[in-house]
Design a protein around this motif. Structure first.
Motif, PDB file in Angstrom:
ATOM      1  N   LEU A  42       0.842  -1.215   0.034  1.00 23.69           N
ATOM      2  CA  LEU A  42      -0.083   0.152   0.044  1.00 23.69           C
ATOM      3  C   LEU A  42       0.846   1.112  -0.217  1.00 23.69           C
ATOM      4  N   ASN A  43       1.518   1.396  -1.122  1.00 20.79           N
ATOM      5  CA  ASN A  43       2.593   2.461  -1.184  1.00 20.79           C
ATOM      6  C   ASN A  43       3.449   2.867   0.116  1.00 20.79           C
ATOM      7  N   ASP A  44       3.872   1.770   0.712  1.00 16.16           N
ATOM      8  CA  ASP A  44       4.819   1.960   1.806  1.00 16.16           C
ATOM      9  C   ASP A  44       4.156   2.134   3.137  1.00 16.16           C
ATOM     10  N   HIS A  45       2.761   2.369   3.132  1.00 17.42           N
ATOM     11  CA  HIS A  45       2.136   2.526   4.364  1.00 17.42           C
ATOM     12  C   HIS A  45       2.172   1.560   5.416  1.00 17.42           C
ATOM     13  N   LEU A  46       2.071   0.371   5.032  1.00 18.69           N
ATOM     14  CA  LEU A  46       2.144  -0.973   5.789  1.00 18.69           C
ATOM     15  C   LEU A  46       3.596  -1.650   5.742  1.00 18.69           C
ATOM     16  N   SER A  47       4.380  -1.760   6.639  1.00 16.24           N
ATOM     17  CA  SER A  47       5.306  -2.601   6.546  1.00 16.24           C
ATOM     18  C   SER A  47       5.515  -3.757   7.493  1.00 16.24           C
ATOM     19  N   PHE A  48       6.106  -4.556   7.012  1.00 16.05           N
ATOM     20  CA  PHE A  48       5.991  -5.914   8.102  1.00 16.05           C
ATOM     21  C   PHE A  48       7.191  -6.593   7.948  1.00 16.05           C
ATOM     22  N   GLU A  49       7.467  -7.687   9.034  1.00 19.14           N
ATOM     23  CA  GLU A  49       8.531  -8.374   9.057  1.00 19.14           C
ATOM     24  C   GLU A  49       8.342  -9.653  10.040  1.00 19.14           C
ATOM     25  N   ALA A  50       8.657 -10.917   9.248  1.00 23.09           N
ATOM     26  CA  ALA A  50       8.190 -12.193  10.159  1.00 23.09           C
ATOM     27  C   ALA A  50       9.405 -12.901  10.191  1.00 23.09           C
ATOM     28  N   ASP A  51       9.859 -13.526  11.140  1.00 21.14           N
ATOM     29  CA  ASP A  51      11.052 -14.358  11.398  1.00 21.14           C
ATOM     30  C   ASP A  51      10.713 -15.931  12.015  1.00 21.14           C
ATOM     31  N   PHE A  52      11.319 -16.872  11.674  1.00 22.70           N
ATOM     32  CA  PHE A  52      11.313 -17.989  12.355  1.00 22.70           C
ATOM     33  C   PHE A  52      12.900 -18.325  12.867  1.00 22.70           C
ATOM     34  N   TYR A  53      12.997 -18.675  14.104  1.00 19.57           N
ATOM     35  CA  TYR A  53      14.382 -18.971  14.354  1.00 19.57           C
ATOM     36  C   TYR A  53      14.452 -20.223  15.076  1.00 19.57           C
ATOM     37  N   ASP A  54      15.601 -20.648  15.099  1.00 21.30           N
ATOM     38  CA  ASP A  54      16.055 -22.092  15.914  1.00 21.30           C
ATOM     39  C   ASP A  54      17.691 -21.714  16.299  1.00 21.30           C
TER      40      ASP A  54
ATOM     41  N   SER B  55       4.051  -2.413  11.048  1.00 26.21           N
ATOM     42  CA  SER B  55       3.666  -0.851  11.420  1.00 26.21           C
ATOM     43  C   SER B  55       3.001  -0.019  10.149  1.00 26.21           C
ATOM     44  N   TRP B  56       2.036   0.833  10.563  1.00 26.09           N
ATOM     45  CA  TRP B  56       1.247   1.505   9.665  1.00 26.09           C
ATOM     46  C   TRP B  56       1.772   3.055   9.910  1.00 26.09           C
ATOM     47  N   LYS B  57       1.751   3.613   8.727  1.00 22.90           N
ATOM     48  CA  LYS B  57       2.146   5.045   8.752  1.00 22.90           C
ATOM     49  C   LYS B  57       1.441   5.826   7.580  1.00 22.90           C
ATOM     50  N   ASN B  58       0.861   6.831   7.964  1.00 21.10           N
ATOM     51  CA  ASN B  58       0.181   7.724   6.848  1.00 21.10           C
ATOM     52  C   ASN B  58       0.022   9.020   7.314  1.00 21.10           C
ATOM     53  N   SER B  59      -0.254   9.771   6.594  1.00 23.49           N
ATOM     54  CA  SER B  59      -0.611  11.205   6.582  1.00 23.49           C
ATOM     55  C   SER B  59      -1.732  11.662   6.007  1.00 23.49           C
ATOM     56  N   ILE B  60      -2.767  11.991   6.790  1.00 20.60           N
ATOM     57  CA  ILE B  60      -4.049  12.143   6.324  1.00 20.60           C
ATOM     58  C   ILE B  60      -4.148  13.671   5.553  1.00 20.60           C
ATOM     59  N   ASN B  61      -3.504  14.679   6.123  1.00 16.94           N
ATOM     60  CA  ASN B  61      -3.397  15.887   5.227  1.00 16.94           C
ATOM     61  C   ASN B  61      -2.115  16.477   5.975  1.00 16.94           C
TER      62      ASN B  61
ATOM     63  N   LEU C  32      -2.418  16.481   9.909  1.00 15.67           N
ATOM     64  CA  LEU C  32      -2.656  15.352  10.534  1.00 15.67           C
ATOM     65  C   LEU C  32      -1.901  13.979   9.935  1.00 15.67           C
ATOM     66  N   ARG C  33      -1.001  13.564  10.884  1.00 12.36           N
ATOM     67  CA  ARG C  33      -0.212  12.094  10.592  1.00 12.36           C
ATOM     68  C   ARG C  33      -0.407  11.391  11.658  1.00 12.36           C
ATOM     69  N   PHE C  34      -0.244   9.790  11.244  1.00 15.27           N
ATOM     70  CA  PHE C  34      -0.214   9.028  12.549  1.00 15.27           C
ATOM     71  C   PHE C  34       0.471   7.924  12.124  1.00 15.27           C
ATOM     72  N   SER C  35       0.836   6.936  13.162  1.00 10.39           N
ATOM     73  CA  SER C  35       1.606   5.765  13.094  1.00 10.39           C
ATOM     74  C   SER C  35       1.308   4.535  14.063  1.00 10.39           C
ATOM     75  N   ILE C  36       1.159   3.466  13.721  1.00  2.26           N
ATOM     76  CA  ILE C  36       0.803   2.365  14.709  1.00  2.26           C
ATOM     77  C   ILE C  36       1.517   1.170  14.431  1.00  2.26           C
ATOM     78  N   GLY C  37       2.352   0.775  15.238  1.00  2.00           N
ATOM     79  CA  GLY C  37       2.939  -0.459  14.879  1.00  2.00           C
ATOM     80  C   GLY C  37       3.006  -1.578  16.232  1.00  2.00           C
ATOM     81  N   GLY C  38       2.970  -2.791  15.968  1.00  2.00           N
ATOM     82  CA  GLY C  38       3.077  -3.959  16.878  1.00  2.00           C
ATOM     83  C   GLY C  38       4.065  -4.819  16.559  1.00  2.00           C
ATOM     84  N   ASN C  39       4.346  -5.606  17.724  1.00  2.00           N
ATOM     85  CA  ASN C  39       5.234  -6.879  17.459  1.00  2.00           C
ATOM     86  C   ASN C  39       4.972  -7.897  18.465  1.00  2.00           C
ATOM     87  N   PHE C  40       5.032  -9.125  17.985  1.00  2.00           N
ATOM     88  CA  PHE C  40       4.530 -10.255  18.810  1.00  2.00           C
ATOM     89  C   PHE C  40       5.885 -11.374  18.549  1.00  2.00           C
TER      90      PHE C  40
END
Length: 1004
Positions: free
Chosen positions: A682-694, A734-740, A743-751
């Motif tokens: 989505l034009n770099d608005h939503l970035s993600f990263e997933a890993d499996f480790y041993d 994480s999601w980053k966006n500028s409404i105008n 106003l701009r915002f970001s929300i990120g999470g990790n698990f």
């Protein structure tokens, strides 16, 4: 009409020939560079729009192309925004391409250099310094809590204390389990000396592909820290300060005076004694010992920095001051920091500089037993009597288990700790030719930590008194240095980019400790507190030390083809004086590969992924942080070994072997595999990263118990005994966006998930027992055994509570009493004994997560961070941590068994008996929690207003750290910590507290 058409056709034909004449081909030449760095770009595609005619830039970024003079040229390059340029008759073009905003183009700090994220094949997470300095954390590591997948941080302890941190689980039991911190090229075990405001960037290296370059110190993970450096331009002065307070949250309620007297009377009756208190109601609420000793603690922090530079020199200088009161009265921590960074470029191809920092801290300490005393102290005892003397527990016949007045304990405790530390490094970097760079650096860490404890002559109560003053002095010195040399070759040949690194490291770690005691030292002032002023015969001085040296050689190759296919390979050879002979050298390889799927031709026309990369890595790292001389037999001398014989008879000093040592010992090695997928949509608005480790620790060093008949003092043998596995998943988005524009915002999470277990043991299924803290009956609450997690809780499973004597009769516990725990007979042999113990839970969290949000509206900014863990257990040792008539919690009072049918879950007040105090499932509770980790609201004054005052920025903010905490655990805090085989046992830890502060940031 026919004539008109003929004339019109002739006119059009004329215009066609004229246009063709003007559109004849011309030769266009030029160069393509990076708009930010001005570096030439090799392999840029240059095409005539709408045709197959095109070319690529050469090694100098130059191109030459024949095209119509009115054509449009399209310049495209992986990772950069395409640019269309109308020729309009031009024959020379110099094009500057802008990097796309994709996260794959971000620059990441890696071992001994930097890379674009697109080129990284390992698992690395970056946190900006601004995200650290915004929080009210004394230690910068604390501010990482909840921000990085796979990283677990336990914050506990008093002012100035360092948190515990682990990356992808626990893989070391014996020796040093700390991470390696690399600050501007110098290696450290902790960064308590570092002011969070001085940090520019933090990189957390999590897999072996990224950590293997650090060899023997990388087994537990590596954190790279870059501090702020100066920038060219006029001097910039920045002040950041806040003031606020800390208050205990989720306080544990204990029984009041009446309830305590009632409970002790019950205990006396159960033990066949008469009631101790004739009228429990007469004591009312009694003394609130927590309220008497704990307080709202003030905290203030100030940082002032100046930075700037000229054409050939830049600088950054900062001063910091922290004053933090503890939650316990008189507990205080003060820290002073200074840091100076200077970089020079005397000639074009030479760069040199240095970074030095200093720390001085001082703390007024508290006794380690104070929190147990606050929990256990009898509320029927007043703080002081009417005449001003201390309330004496002996006057109330409460016995020896809690015969203390916490106020007296605190009043006569006099210990001051000081810490001096000087760290820094200097470097020189020279570029011999265009692609070859040599860098040499030398750094050091020189520190002195000391404390002075003085016990005066006093009499507070019958038990709390001292007739001989004692001075105890301790000092620990460190003198460490590191020298490194690297040679880097960086080049690109058409579509092939590669970087070759060769390096060498030499290190020395020297430690010295001094301990001294003396009696009858006067204390009219601090200047009197010297050992030499004590009685000559009472003086006792001991010292010791260690010296280790390391030598290393390493190399790494990074290769990229068309920014699509990536390869990273490294090898490090380490030698440490801890090991010797054929085991002197450890060879630690790693390899990583990546595929940037989004740069493939078949992905060009899709609109879902802005970037997409698949990566994998494998490697070996090691841990040389074991105690010195592990294969050297040590003997100890003690008066108990003295024998009197001979003619004439005389005392002869004997000795005993401390422990059995192995003939040889190997370095612990961790073999790690990682598979990851990262990208953005989505034009770099939503970035993600997933890993499996041993990750598997091989040759893990354990202390295995041995028979007492061997005759050693320690009762164990240290050696390479086992293998440990940590396996799990990590996900971050994480999601980053500028409404105008406002106003701009970001929300990120990790698990993250982690599964920890011992996979093999040399001695088979023989367990290691530990975890005796807070267990008054001498039992051990943890077990480390094949197939199970490190330090799991181990004990009896509670089936209920015996209600009557008839129920006890004929049971597997014939010696039990009504109100005692009823244990499960696991092996069905009709007897409750050690064979019936089972696994009760693990202190190693299986799940941990974080949520981080920011909202900016005009001049306002709001940041909210949330964090939590799940799948973890805590052993609450407080209830059974008793030797007599200690107090109980309000929860225990409300739910205890005090007669048939009153409870089938809580025992009677006789919970401190040997059988009831044995490790069992009643004491094991969930350690899961969710909290608002940090909340901050800020406002920045408008620029037009500041310009009138000659200021660049003023921002005011209000901050709350740990304001809301949600958990079911019945103790003060679910963050317990502890050494690997003793973790998660709560025997009255430092209470969890919230911090509220108001601050201002000024730049001018």
């Amino acid at each position: 009409m026919k004539r008109n058409f003929t004339i019109s056709g002739l006119v059009l034909l004329c215009f066609f020939f004229i246009n063709s004449a003007f559109a004849q081909n011309v030769t266009v030449k030029g160069q393509v560079t990076d708009a930010a760095s001005n570096e030439t770009l090799i392999g840029v595609s240059v095409n005539v729009k709408g045709t197959a005619n095109g070319t690529q830039t050469d090694v100098n970024g130059a191109f030459s192309l024949s095209a119509p003079s009115n054509a449009i040229l399209v310049f495209s390059y992986v990772g950069y925004a395409a640019q269309e340029v109308p020729l309009n008759g031009q024959t020379t073009l110099n094009i500057k391409l802008q990097l796309k905003s994709s996260t794959l183009n971000e620059v990441v700090v890696v071992g001994y250099g930097t890379q674009r994220k697109i080129d990284v094949t390992g698992s690395i997470t970056t946190v900006k310094g601004d995200d650290i300095s915004k929080q009210a954390s004394v230690n910068p590591v604390s501010a990482l809590q909840g921000k990085v997948a796979g990283v677990q941080i336990t914050n506990n302890g008093g002012p100035g204390s360092s948190p515990q941190i682990s990356i992808r689980g626990l893989g070391t039991i014996y020796g040093n389990s700390n991470l390696l911190y690399v600050v501007d090229g110098v290696w450290y075990d902790d960064i308590s000396f570092l002011n969070p405001n001085d940090i520019d960037n933090i990189s957390i290296l999590k897999d072996a592909s990224s950590t293997a370059i650090y060899g023997l110190r990388a087994a537990n993970g590596v954190i790279l820290i870059s501090t702020k450096r100066g920038k060219k331009g006029t001097p910039t002065v920045n002040y950041n300060g806040y003031a606020g307070w800390q208050s205990v949250t989720n306080a544990v309620k204990v029984a009041n005076g009446t309830e305590y007297a009632t409970l002790i009377n019950e205990l006396s009756t159960l033990n066949g004694a008469p009631p101790l208190f004739a009228n429990p109601a007469s004591y009312g609420n009694g003394t609130d010992w927590y309220g008497q000793i704990l307080r709202n603690a003030l905290v203030t922090n100030h940082t002032l920095s100046v930075s700037g530079g000229e054409e050939k020199s830049t600088y950054n200088f900062s001063l910091g001051f922290l004053d933090q009161d503890g939650d316990v009265k008189r507990n205080n921590y003060k820290r002073y920091t200074a840091r100076f960074v200077n970089d020079y470029t005397p000639v074009k191809n030479l760069k040199m500089g240095y970074a030095i920092s200093g720390l001085f801290s001082q703390s007024q300490d508290i006794p380690g037993s104070i929190f147990h005393q606050l929990y256990a102290a009898a509320p029927v005892v007043p703080v002081r009597y009417a005449d001003g003397t201390y309330g004496d527990p002996s006057d109330f016949n409460v016995g020896g288990g809690n015969n203390f007045n916490p106020e007296a304990t605190l009043d006569f405790y006099n210990q001051v700790s000081k810490n001096y530390r000087f760290t820094g490094n200097a470097y020189a970097e020279i570029k011999f030719v265009k692609h070859l760079t040599f860098k040499t650096s030398f750094g050091g860490d020189f520190g002195q930590a000391e404390f002075r404890n003085y016990t005066p002559v006093y009499k507070a109560t019958l038990i709390q008194q001292n007739t001989t003053s004692v001075l105890d002095v301790h000092r620990a010195e460190t003198r460490n240095w590191i020298a490194e040399n690297t040679l880097t070759f960086d080049d690109q040949i058409q579509d092939h980019k590669f970087t070759v690194l060769l390096g060498q490291t030499a290190q020395r770690y020297k430690a010295y400790t001094f301990d001294g005691t003396a009696q009858n030292v006067p204390n009219s002032s601090e200047g009197d507190l010297y050992l030499s002023l004590g009685d000559t015969g009472s003086r006792n001085v001991t010292d010791g030390g260690s010296l280790t040296t390391d030598l290393s050689y390493f190399g790494r190759v990074n290769y990229s083809y068309k920014d699509k296919y990536l390869l990273n390979a490294s090898l490090r050879a380490d030698a440490s004086s801890v090991f010797y002979g054929t085991n002197l050298w450890a060879y630690l390889p790693s390899v990583g590969a990546g595929w940037v799927i989004s740069n493939e031709d078949f992905m060009k026309n899709q609109t879902v992924f802005s970037s997409l990369k698949l990566r994998g890595s494998w490697g070996k790292v090691a841990n040389a942080g074991v105690p010195i001389n592990p294969t050297t037999a040590v003997v100890s001398q003690d008066p108990i070994y003295t024998a009197i014989f001979g003619n004439p008879q005389a005392p002869n000093t004997g000795a005993s072997v401390v422990s059995v040592v192995p003939p040889t010992i190997l370095v612990e090695r961790a073999v790690s595999t990682d598979i990851g997928l990262e990208g953005s949509i989505l034009n770099d608005h939503l970035s993600f990263e997933a890993d499996f480790y041993d990750r598997k620790t091989q040759n893990a060093i354990f202390a295995i118990p041995i028979l007492a008949s061997v005759g050693t003092a320690s009762g164990n043998i240290v050696g390479n005994q086992a293998s440990i596995q940590n396996r799990g998943f990590e996900f971050a988005a994480s999601w980053k966006n500028s409404i105008n524009k406002d106003l701009r915002f970001s929300i990120g999470g990790n698990f993250s998930t982690n599964s920890n277990k011992v996979t093999s043991v040399v001695t088979g299924s023989n367990p290691i027992y530990s975890g005796g803290n807070g267990l008054a009956n001498g039992a051990l609450a943890t077990r480390t055994v094949l197939g199970q997690p490190i330090g799991e809780f181990f004990g009896y499973q509670v089936a209920g509570i015996f209600q009557t004597a008839a129920e006890v009769t004929g049971s597997a516990q014939p010696n039990a009493k009504p109100g005692d725990f009823k244990y499960v007979d696991e092996n069905h042999d009709g007897v409750i004994d050690g064979k019936d113990r089972v696994a009760l839970g693990s202190p190693n969290a299986k799940y941990f997560y974080g949520i981080n949000t920011t909202v900016n509206y005009k001049n306002w900014d709001l940041a909210l961070d949330f964090q939590g863990v799940a799948g973890v257990s805590i052993y609450n040792a407080n209830t059974a941590f008793r030797f007599g008539n200690e107090n109980f919690s309000q929860d225990f009072y409300d739910h205890r068994w005090h007669g048939q049918g009153t409870s089938n879950t809580y025992p009677s007040v006789n919970v401190g008996s040997t059988t009831n105090a044995a490790p069992n499932s009643f004491y094991v509770e969930s350690g899961a929690y969710f909290r608002v980790r940090n909340a901050q609201l800020g406002y920045t004054l408008p620029g037009e207003l500041l310009s009138k005052w000659g200021l660049k920025k003023i921002r005011f903010y209000a901050n709350a750290q740990n304001p809301l905490n949600f958990f079911k655990y019945k103790g003060f805090s679910p963050e317990i910590g502890g050494t690997p085989t003793n973790a998660g046992i709560d025997a009255n830890v430092y209470p969890l507290y919230a911090t509220y502060n108001f601050g201002v940031n000024v730049t001018f």
